[in-house]
Design an enzyme around this catalytic site. Structure first.
Site, mmCIF file in Angstrom:
data_model
loop_
_atom_site.group_PDB
_atom_site.id
_atom_site.type_symbol
_atom_site.label_atom_id
_atom_site.label_comp_id
_atom_site.label_asym_id
_atom_site.label_seq_id
_atom_site.Cartn_x
_atom_site.Cartn_y
_atom_site.Cartn_z
ATOM 1 N N ASP A 190 0.877 -1.161 0.000
ATOM 2 C CA ASP A 190 0.000 0.000 0.000
ATOM 3 C C ASP A 190 0.923 1.222 0.000
ATOM 4 O O ASP A 190 2.147 1.089 0.100
ATOM 5 C CB ASP A 190 -0.892 -0.060 1.249
ATOM 6 C CG ASP A 190 -1.745 1.179 1.425
ATOM 7 O OD1 ASP A 190 -2.302 1.660 0.415
ATOM 8 O OD2 ASP A 190 -1.827 1.687 2.547
ATOM 9 N N ASP A 197 -0.123 5.101 1.284
ATOM 10 C CA ASP A 197 -0.341 5.981 2.434
ATOM 11 C C ASP A 197 -0.253 5.190 3.737
ATOM 12 O O ASP A 197 -0.881 4.130 3.874
ATOM 13 C CB ASP A 197 -1.718 6.648 2.354
ATOM 14 C CG ASP A 197 -1.841 7.609 1.187
ATOM 15 O OD1 ASP A 197 -0.802 8.010 0.632
ATOM 16 O OD2 ASP A 197 -2.984 7.965 0.829
ATOM 17 N N ASP A 213 -3.842 12.414 0.369
ATOM 18 C CA ASP A 213 -5.041 13.222 0.108
ATOM 19 C C ASP A 213 -5.310 14.195 1.245
ATOM 20 O O ASP A 213 -5.655 15.365 1.009
ATOM 21 C CB ASP A 213 -6.263 12.315 -0.085
ATOM 22 C CG ASP A 213 -6.292 11.645 -1.440
ATOM 23 O OD1 ASP A 213 -5.603 12.120 -2.358
ATOM 24 O OD2 ASP A 213 -6.993 10.635 -1.583
ATOM 25 N N ASP A 262 -5.008 3.541 -3.130
ATOM 26 C CA ASP A 262 -6.186 4.348 -3.457
ATOM 27 C C ASP A 262 -5.853 5.841 -3.411
ATOM 28 O O ASP A 262 -6.739 6.674 -3.327
ATOM 29 C CB ASP A 262 -7.334 4.039 -2.483
ATOM 30 C CG ASP A 262 -8.699 4.306 -3.097
ATOM 31 O OD1 ASP A 262 -8.748 4.720 -4.278
ATOM 32 O OD2 ASP A 262 -9.716 4.117 -2.403
ATOM 33 N N ASP A 300 -2.041 -1.137 5.740
ATOM 34 C CA ASP A 300 -2.460 -0.631 7.049
ATOM 35 C C ASP A 300 -3.963 -0.496 7.193
ATOM 36 O O ASP A 300 -4.474 -0.402 8.312
ATOM 37 C CB ASP A 300 -1.831 0.749 7.299
ATOM 38 C CG ASP A 300 -2.371 1.787 6.308
ATOM 39 O OD1 ASP A 300 -3.317 2.523 6.656
ATOM 40 O OD2 ASP A 300 -1.876 1.839 5.176
#
Length: 251
Positions: free
Chosen positions: A16, A18, A27, A105, A187
């Site tokens: 992942d 972030d 974001d 994402d 996470d």
């Protein structure tokens, strides 16, 4: 090394982004450029009614309308620290023959900027994320990676499990690569779907202190069959690196 079927045997690390590679949510960092109270109620309501991608597109429009330039956004992304030890972990894995991919994402512009600034872009085999780019006026345009409704564990714009499954299939069918070990580090709750798809050669690496581990355990408890991947917990890149090599040595 080759498998009995003649395919190239490799190892894969799936990350992942972030709170896994970079320490903060990209974001949120950019949204907070608007300052306290900078997001009006009508924009906040978009998050509840339409989801994260339409919400962030409106955030980017607000930033543009308020005079923020691309370099302001780029500087904010560059200012995010790494999860301690993660850059050296990635470099070490690649030096030892791992393929490293990112499934996130966030968006392609944020990840490209951060990776390039931190000199890890060349180590990353592929990035799967929502496409984004600055248009000629300096507005950051954002699109969903795909649209899916079959996975209830994932957002409609990005199912990490589907992306991972398709990547493994393409590597197997088109490049004759078979991954003997797959480590997935994340996470959040949206990392549960790909973790559930790991097989007996898989390791679900949930970052300690975040929502992923508890959500994964809850999902495992609902399975109709035994979960055959191994669940590990890590705090930073140093520990993740050590965990991976410990597992490989014990195997």
């Amino acid at each position: 090394m080759f498998s009995s079927s003649g395919r190239i045997l490799k190892r894969l690390a799936v990350l992942d982004f972030d709170h896994t590679v970079c320490e903060h949510n990209t974001d949120i960092v950019v949204r907070d450029l608007l300052g306290p109270g900078g997001v009006p109620p009508d924009v906040q309501s978009i998050l509840r009614s339409c989801g994260w991608i339409p919400y962030m597109q409106r955030i980017f429009r607000l930033l543009h309308q308020n005079g923020f330039k691309p370099m302001d956004i780029v500087s904010a992304i560059r200012g995010i620290p790494e999860v301690p030890g993660m850059k050296s972990c990635i470099a070490n894995l690649v030096r030892h023959g791992f393929d490293v991919i990112i499934i996130s994402d966030s968006n392609s512009e944020f990840i490209r900027v951060w990776n390039d600034y931190n000199d890890i872009g060349p180590y990353v085999h592929t990035v799967f994320t929502n496409p984004a780019r600055f248009d000629s006026s300096g507005l950051l345009e954002l699109r969903p990676y795909h649209f899916q409704t079959e996975c209830t564990l994932s957002s409609k714009n990005l199912c990490k499990g589907k992306i991972l499954t398709e990547f493994l299939r393409r590597q197997h069918d088109e490049r004759q690569i078979e991954y003997e070990k797959v480590f997935y580090a994340g996470d959040g709750k949206n990392d549960v779907c790909p973790m559930l798809r790991l097989g007996s050669n898989g390791y679900a690496c949930a970052r300690r202190g975040y929502s992923c581990h508890d959500a994964l355990q809850a999902a495992i408890g609902k399975l109709e069959h035994p979960y055959i991947a191994k669940v590990l917990q890590w705090t930073d890149g140093h520990e993740l690196n050590d965990l991976i090599w410990t597992e490989l040595e014990e195997d």
